[in-house]
Design a protein around this motif. Structure first.
Motif, PDB file in Angstrom:
ATOM      1  N   GLN A 143       0.806  -1.214   0.000  1.00 18.86           N
ATOM      2  CA  GLN A 143       0.000   0.000   0.000  1.00 18.86           C
ATOM      3  C   GLN A 143       0.844   1.271   0.000  1.00 18.86           C
ATOM      4  N   ALA A 144       2.129   1.125  -0.246  1.00 24.24           N
ATOM      5  CA  ALA A 144       3.020   2.292  -0.248  1.00 24.24           C
ATOM      6  C   ALA A 144       4.008   2.157  -1.404  1.00 24.24           C
ATOM      7  N   ALA A 145       3.809   2.962  -2.411  1.00 22.29           N
ATOM      8  CA  ALA A 145       4.694   2.911  -3.571  1.00 22.29           C
ATOM      9  C   ALA A 145       6.024   3.593  -3.307  1.00 22.29           C
ATOM     10  N   GLN A 146       6.053   4.441  -2.282  1.00 21.76           N
ATOM     11  CA  GLN A 146       7.261   5.192  -1.981  1.00 21.76           C
ATOM     12  C   GLN A 146       7.757   4.878  -0.569  1.00 21.76           C
ATOM     13  N   SER A 147       8.892   5.435  -0.232  1.00 19.06           N
ATOM     14  CA  SER A 147       9.481   5.214   1.085  1.00 19.06           C
ATOM     15  C   SER A 147       8.666   5.922   2.159  1.00 19.06           C
ATOM     16  N   LEU A 148       8.820   5.456   3.398  1.00 12.19           N
ATOM     17  CA  LEU A 148       8.182   6.133   4.525  1.00 12.19           C
ATOM     18  C   LEU A 148       8.837   7.490   4.761  1.00 12.19           C
ATOM     19  N   PHE A 149      10.177   7.523   4.747  1.00 11.92           N
ATOM     20  CA  PHE A 149      10.895   8.771   4.995  1.00 11.92           C
ATOM     21  C   PHE A 149      11.227   9.447   3.666  1.00 11.92           C
ATOM     22  N   THR A 150      10.763  10.694   3.544  1.00 12.70           N
ATOM     23  CA  THR A 150      11.059  11.471   2.347  1.00 12.70           C
ATOM     24  C   THR A 150      12.419  12.136   2.446  1.00 12.70           C
ATOM     25  N   TYR A 151      12.711  12.730   3.599  1.00 16.64           N
ATOM     26  CA  TYR A 151      14.042  13.280   3.811  1.00 16.64           C
ATOM     27  C   TYR A 151      14.298  13.478   5.287  1.00 16.64           C
ATOM     28  N   LEU A 152      15.564  13.617   5.626  1.00 21.72           N
ATOM     29  CA  LEU A 152      16.009  13.932   6.984  1.00 21.72           C
ATOM     30  C   LEU A 152      17.249  14.812   6.868  1.00 21.72           C
TER      31      LEU A 152
END
Length: 365
Positions: A143-152
């Motif tokens: 259910q998630a095509a992308q990563s959980l973390f976008t940036y840090l």
């Protein structure tokens, strides 16, 4: 009404400017020494009569009263264990002699101290997460095509001493529980450096005071040894198995057998996701006020149906809140209220090893 307010005025010894009389729900007034809206609980600047006048969260006239589910908080000794005491329970019912538990700061009291003093918590502008779709523990679809973390903003976060010393520990462990673990002198130096860093923080100082008050430690030396035993001394995960685990490895690094076990730390999740080792597949449950997510994911191809962790908290916060629950509520649910939100931490001990160790600890959401 004015008789009640006048009595509150006399009881608190405050000037009218320090009272919430006629000010409940009012916006910030910088000309006043205290405030009377919901934000004051967050900023710690509520007037002393805020809870009595503006909410029903008071023990006035209720000390030692039986459970009343119509009230948002309770005023008997059981509230210490259930974490639902009214804010003025200690001052009205304990300090005033209306029923005295052995300690003055319960687990909710400590949790709020830890939360409020976690100055190394990552700021909202320093990172971004993308929760995407909700899933279930039994789902087989992503259910998630992308990563959980976008940036840090690693340059801001990872240079802090408690983070940099935490990062140095992560490569000291082999995730597979079939492999015997050992810790050489260099690794113990890294562990001691991490302990030096976190024990210098306000978060861990509040935990220390709490543990002394509750009789779990007696001084700074015993405190450090308790933390070492709970988190860093190695043990076997089964009574007949190899020495293959520790509390730190299981909870904050993660372990693998036929599936992923443990893995309840956002920093490790971010780093492994950044490397491409984690495939985030969606969130099972969330606690938005406390920024907790329970995620379904795979790590190096092995599945974790539900792994929950605080997002953005410091390493010392994780260690502190899990330690408090492991010592005060071992092998059970540790329930409390933190930042106005009810939460339960689940911990388990290593049953076949003497003393207390952290077998696991996680937010149960």
């Amino acid at each position: 009404m004015w008789t009640t307010v006048f009595l509150l005025y006399l009881a608190t010894g405050n000037t009218w400017a320090d009272s919430c009389a006629g000010r409940c729900g009012a916006g910030l007034d910088s000309s006043k020494t205290c405030q009377c809206n919901t934000n004051c609980a967050t900023y710690g600047d509520c007037c002393s009569d805020y809870y009595a006048l503006c909410t029903q969260q008071t023990c006035s006239g209720r000390c030692n009263a039986a459970l009343d589910n119509t009230k948002p908080c309770q005023c008997n000794s059981a509230c210490v264990n259930f974490g639902d005491c009214c804010p003025d329970y200690q001052s009205l019912c304990v300090g005033g002699g209306g029923g005295t538990p052995d300690v003055t700061c319960d687990i909710s009291c400590l949790a709020n101290q830890l939360w409020d003093n976690d100055i190394n918590r990552v700021q909202v502008w320093e990172y971004e997460v993308n929760h995407q779709g909700q899933t279930t523990t039994s789902s087989t679809s992503d259910q998630a095509a992308q990563s959980l973390f976008t940036y840090l903003q690693e340059e801001n976060v990872f240079l802090k001493p408690t983070y940099s010393t935490f990062l140095a520990l992560l490569d000291n462990y082999t995730p597979s529980t079939s492999v015997t673990e050992s810790q050489d002198a260099a690794e113990w130096i890294e562990i001691d450096a991490f302990l030096d860093a976190i024990l210098a923080t306000d978060v861990m100082n509040h935990l220390y005071n709490f543990l002394v008050e509750h009789g779990h430690v007696t001084d700074a030396t015993s405190y450090r040894e308790v933390i070492k035993e709970l988190w860093f001394n190695l043990y076997a995960r089964s009574s007949s198995g190899p020495i293959n685990s520790s509390g730190f490895e299981h909870v904050l690094v993660g372990e693998t057998s036929s599936k992923v076990s443990g893995f309840h730390n956002w920093i490790q999740f971010y780093l492994e996701e950044k490397k491409g080792a984690i495939n985030y597949q969606g969130w099972v449950s969330r606690s938005q006020p406390l920024n907790i997510v329970a995620a379904r994911f795979t790590w190096n191809g092995l599945s974790k149906a539900k792994g929950s962790f605080f997002v953005g908290v410091s390493p010392e916060f994780d260690i502190a809140i899990y330690t408090a629950c492991a010592l005060t509520k071992p092998n059970s649910s540790c329930s409390f209220t933190m930042a106005g939100t009810s939460l339960t931490i689940q911990t388990y001990d290593v049953a076949h090893k003497s003393g207390l160790q952290v077998a696991t600890a996680y937010p149960n959401i």
